[in-house]
Design a protein around this motif. Structure first.
Motif, PDB file in Angstrom:
ATOM      1  N   LEU A  85       0.833  -1.212   0.000  1.00 18.21           N
ATOM      2  CA  LEU A  85       0.000   0.000   0.000  1.00 18.21           C
ATOM      3  C   LEU A  85       0.864   1.256   0.000  1.00 18.21           C
ATOM      4  CD1 LEU A  85      -2.822  -1.028   2.501  1.00 18.21           C
ATOM      5  CD2 LEU A  85      -3.015  -0.769   0.026  1.00 18.21           C
ATOM      6  N   ASN A  86       1.946   1.226   0.773  1.00 14.56           N
ATOM      7  CA  ASN A  86       2.848   2.379   0.798  1.00 14.56           C
ATOM      8  C   ASN A  86       3.470   2.619  -0.578  1.00 14.56           C
ATOM      9  OD1 ASN A  86       2.478   3.038   3.480  1.00 14.56           O
ATOM     10  ND2 ASN A  86       4.231   1.881   4.206  1.00 14.56           N
ATOM     11  N   ALA A  87       3.887   1.525  -1.235  1.00  6.93           N
ATOM     12  CA  ALA A  87       4.519   1.655  -2.554  1.00  6.93           C
ATOM     13  C   ALA A  87       3.548   2.221  -3.585  1.00  6.93           C
ATOM     14  CB  ALA A  87       5.041   0.298  -3.000  1.00  6.93           C
ATOM     15  N   LEU A  88       2.268   1.861  -3.449  1.00  5.50           N
ATOM     16  CA  LEU A  88       1.285   2.280  -4.445  1.00  5.50           C
ATOM     17  C   LEU A  88       0.692   3.656  -4.176  1.00  5.50           C
ATOM     18  CD1 LEU A  88      -0.673  -1.082  -4.933  1.00  5.50           C
ATOM     19  CD2 LEU A  88       1.010  -0.062  -6.486  1.00  5.50           C
ATOM     20  N   PHE A  89       0.453   3.960  -2.884  1.00  7.16           N
ATOM     21  CA  PHE A  89      -0.360   5.140  -2.584  1.00  7.16           C
ATOM     22  C   PHE A  89       0.243   6.131  -1.592  1.00  7.16           C
ATOM     23  CE2 PHE A  89      -3.327   1.510  -3.318  1.00  7.16           C
ATOM     24  CZ  PHE A  89      -3.826   1.932  -4.548  1.00  7.16           C
ATOM     25  N   ALA A  90       1.227   5.725  -0.805  1.00  6.34           N
ATOM     26  CA  ALA A  90       1.660   6.568   0.308  1.00  6.34           C
ATOM     27  C   ALA A  90       2.522   7.733  -0.163  1.00  6.34           C
ATOM     28  CB  ALA A  90       2.436   5.737   1.331  1.00  6.34           C
ATOM     29  N   SER A  91       2.551   8.767   0.659  1.00  7.12           N
ATOM     30  CA  SER A  91       3.378   9.942   0.364  1.00  7.12           C
ATOM     31  C   SER A  91       4.781   9.793   0.938  1.00  7.12           C
ATOM     32  CB  SER A  91       2.719  11.196   0.968  1.00  7.12           C
ATOM     33  OG  SER A  91       2.573  11.060   2.383  1.00  7.12           O
ATOM     34  N   ARG A  92       4.990   8.772   1.757  1.00  7.01           N
ATOM     35  CA  ARG A  92       6.307   8.521   2.343  1.00  7.01           C
ATOM     36  C   ARG A  92       6.794   7.143   1.917  1.00  7.01           C
ATOM     37  NH1 ARG A  92       4.614   8.974   8.338  1.00  7.01           N
ATOM     38  NH2 ARG A  92       2.676   8.250   7.398  1.00  7.01           N
ATOM     39  N   TYR A 259      -4.435  -5.617  17.143  1.00 12.07           N
ATOM     40  CA  TYR A 259      -3.432  -4.589  17.387  1.00 12.07           C
ATOM     41  C   TYR A 259      -2.608  -4.332  16.118  1.00 12.07           C
ATOM     42  CZ  TYR A 259       0.647  -2.115  19.038  1.00 12.07           C
ATOM     43  OH  TYR A 259       1.650  -1.182  19.170  1.00 12.07           O
ATOM     44  N   LEU A 260      -2.175  -5.403  15.456  1.00 17.24           N
ATOM     45  CA  LEU A 260      -1.342  -5.242  14.264  1.00 17.24           C
ATOM     46  C   LEU A 260      -2.053  -4.468  13.165  1.00 17.24           C
ATOM     47  CD1 LEU A 260       0.307  -8.785  13.896  1.00 17.24           C
ATOM     48  CD2 LEU A 260       1.327  -6.718  14.867  1.00 17.24           C
ATOM     49  N   ALA A 261      -3.357  -4.716  13.005  1.00 18.55           N
ATOM     50  CA  ALA A 261      -4.082  -4.182  11.850  1.00 18.55           C
ATOM     51  C   ALA A 261      -4.798  -2.867  12.114  1.00 18.55           C
ATOM     52  CB  ALA A 261      -5.098  -5.218  11.357  1.00 18.55           C
ATOM     53  N   HIS A 262      -5.068  -2.538  13.369  1.00 19.57           N
ATOM     54  CA  HIS A 262      -6.054  -1.488  13.640  1.00 19.57           C
ATOM     55  C   HIS A 262      -5.633  -0.103  13.164  1.00 19.57           C
ATOM     56  CE1 HIS A 262      -3.452  -0.363  17.025  1.00 19.57           C
ATOM     57  NE2 HIS A 262      -4.149   0.744  17.108  1.00 19.57           N
ATOM     58  N   GLN A 263      -4.345   0.227  13.239  1.00 19.08           N
ATOM     59  CA  GLN A 263      -3.929   1.611  13.008  1.00 19.08           C
ATOM     60  C   GLN A 263      -3.922   1.994  11.533  1.00 19.08           C
ATOM     61  OE1 GLN A 263      -0.676   3.332  15.434  1.00 19.08           O
ATOM     62  NE2 GLN A 263       0.177   4.065  13.507  1.00 19.08           N
ATOM     63  N   LEU A 264      -3.924   1.017  10.641  1.00 25.54           N
ATOM     64  CA  LEU A 264      -3.737   1.287   9.219  1.00 25.54           C
ATOM     65  C   LEU A 264      -4.731   2.310   8.681  1.00 25.54           C
ATOM     66  CD1 LEU A 264      -1.929   0.447   6.870  1.00 25.54           C
ATOM     67  CD2 LEU A 264      -3.597  -1.325   6.295  1.00 25.54           C
ATOM     68  N   LEU A 265      -6.004   2.221   9.103  1.00 23.74           N
ATOM     69  CA  LEU A 265      -7.023   3.150   8.604  1.00 23.74           C
ATOM     70  C   LEU A 265      -7.373   4.246   9.614  1.00 23.74           C
ATOM     71  CD1 LEU A 265      -9.577   0.934   6.644  1.00 23.74           C
ATOM     72  CD2 LEU A 265      -7.466   2.012   5.870  1.00 23.74           C
ATOM     73  N   ILE A 266      -6.570   4.361  10.678  1.00 25.68           N
ATOM     74  CA  ILE A 266      -6.839   5.397  11.675  1.00 25.68           C
ATOM     75  C   ILE A 266      -5.894   6.582  11.512  1.00 25.68           C
ATOM     76  CG2 ILE A 266      -6.880   5.925  14.146  1.00 25.68           C
ATOM     77  CD1 ILE A 266      -7.760   3.091  14.690  1.00 25.68           C
ATOM     78  N   ILE A 267      -4.599   6.306  11.445  1.00 23.41           N
ATOM     79  CA  ILE A 267      -3.597   7.379  11.361  1.00 23.41           C
ATOM     80  C   ILE A 267      -2.759   7.195  10.098  1.00 23.41           C
ATOM     81  CG2 ILE A 267      -1.593   8.414  12.502  1.00 23.41           C
ATOM     82  CD1 ILE A 267      -2.683   7.432  15.142  1.00 23.41           C
ATOM     83  N   GLY A 268      -2.465   8.287   9.431  1.00 24.36           N
ATOM     84  CA  GLY A 268      -1.554   8.213   8.293  1.00 24.36           C
ATOM     85  C   GLY A 268      -2.235   8.451   6.954  1.00 24.36           C
ATOM     86  N   ASP A 269      -1.583   7.972   5.913  1.00 27.55           N
ATOM     87  CA  ASP A 269      -2.049   8.235   4.549  1.00 27.55           C
ATOM     88  C   ASP A 269      -3.354   7.537   4.202  1.00 27.55           C
ATOM     89  OD1 ASP A 269       0.160   9.867   3.797  1.00 27.55           O
ATOM     90  OD2 ASP A 269       1.392   8.072   3.616  1.00 27.55           O
ATOM     91  N   PHE A 270      -3.707   6.504   4.937  1.00 29.40           N
ATOM     92  CA  PHE A 270      -4.920   5.747   4.622  1.00 29.40           C
ATOM     93  C   PHE A 270      -6.032   5.971   5.643  1.00 29.40           C
ATOM     94  CE2 PHE A 270      -1.114   3.041   3.638  1.00 29.40           C
ATOM     95  CZ  PHE A 270      -1.012   3.450   2.309  1.00 29.40           C
ATOM     96  N   SER A 271      -5.905   7.029   6.421  1.00 26.92           N
ATOM     97  CA  SER A 271      -6.873   7.302   7.481  1.00 26.92           C
ATOM     98  C   SER A 271      -8.270   7.547   6.918  1.00 26.92           C
ATOM     99  CB  SER A 271      -6.423   8.521   8.290  1.00 26.92           C
ATOM    100  OG  SER A 271      -7.428   8.905   9.210  1.00 26.92           O
TER     101      SER A 271
END
Length: 318
Positions: A85-92, A259-271
């Motif tokens: 996801l980072n490679a395809l869409f992220a700004s970092r 725990y591993l999965a929860h933050q992906l759509l909360i904080i960051g480029d995919f929020s």
């Protein structure tokens, strides 16, 4: 069959809710995030406590294999998804060196949009130390103290946030004391008194001098809250309702993957907040739903790989 310890399950559930609430508060810039992050230290206390209560190791190789399979495979699955996801869409972006450090679990929190994965490196370091803690406890229990001092000084150089392994060791010591016959109530009351007094002293120092004592408060807050909740719930008296038991069983089964999965759509480029910027309530509800579904899905994806790895290395059950 051992009786289910519902107090531990409830504390684990409270810690998981605290961590999710922390990241939601962080998303909206609320100062409560700093306090709610204490759930991570409570998680470490729970793990240390449970391993302290267990018998000494009869097969260290097998024990290490089980821990690696349990911790690393779900982590590698969510890490792979995040890197794609980072490679395809992220700004970092992440460098090759950082990717190697993450994949090897040496510094698992370097991935953009998944900084919370530092917890994986910390848990692996805790598990690496556990047989040594058991050995030292049998020979010279006092020698565990230098281990704590070393982690306080150099833990963050070993792995990201490695200093928090101290809370795991405290939990291990408390569990081992109870296993060897010390009254649990006394152990927990003493811990509440010491950790509570230390936290109060640090808070006063912060008020008087303006010094930053956040790390110390979190280090003491884990033992304080774990022991306090354990005392309040009790290991024998506490009997949750049948509906609550179902929720607690679900959390016991999937809390690590959640725990591993929860933050992906909360904080960051995919929020989700980027999609619904003016609807915080909807973001919170969708984040909770995502966390549960993603955690369960991650567990289902990792389970067959874990079974295959178990067969591949010829692991035996403890």
């Amino acid at each position: 069959m051992a009786r289910k310890d519902w107090s531990i399950s409830t504390i684990r559930m409270l810690a998981m809710c605290s961590i999710m609430a922390c990241h939601l508060c962080q998303l909206y810039g609320l100062p409560a995030a700093w306090v709610l992050n204490i759930g991570v230290q409570v998680f470490l206390m729970i793990s240390g406590w449970l391993y302290g209560l267990r018998p000494d190791f009869s097969d260290i190789r097998n024990w290490y294999a089980k821990r690696l399979i349990r911790i690393c495979i779900p982590y590698w699955v969510i890490l792979t998804l995040t890197l794609i996801l980072n490679a395809l869409f992220a700004s970092r972006y992440i460098s090759i060196r950082e990717a190697i450090l993450c994949i090897s679990c040496i510094k698992s929190g370097l991935v953009p949009n998944a900084a919370h994965l530092w917890y994986v490196s910390v848990m692996l370091l805790c598990y690496l130390l556990t047989p040594a803690l058991s050995y030292l406890w049998r020979r010279k229990p006092w020698s565990i103290a230098p281990c704590c001092i070393a982690l306080l000084c150099f833990g963050n150089q070993l792995v990201s946030e490695g200093i928090w392994c101290v809370d795991y060791i405290i939990g291990f010591i408390l569990g081992r004391l109870v296993r060897e016959g010390v009254d649990e109530q006394y152990v927990l009351i003493f811990t509440v008194f010491v950790a509570g007094s230390g936290s109060l002293v640090l808070w006063v120092i912060s008020l008087q001098t303006g010094a930053s004592v956040g790390t110390g408060l979190h280090l003491l807050g884990g033992p304080l809250l774990f022991s306090l909740f354990r005392l309040l719930l009790g290991s024998e008296r506490y009997k949750p309702s049948s509906s609550l038991r179902s929720i607690l069983r679900l959390n016991d089964s999937y809390s690590y993957e959640i725990y591993l999965a929860h933050q992906l759509l909360i904080i960051g480029d995919f929020s989700l907040a980027l999609i619904f910027p003016s609807k915080p309530f909807l973001v919170i509800v969708l984040s909770i739903i995502w966390s549960l579904l993603a955690g369960i899905t991650l567990h289902k994806m990792a389970s067959p790989i874990q079974r295959f790895a178990t067969v591949l290395i010829g692991q035996r059950e403890n």
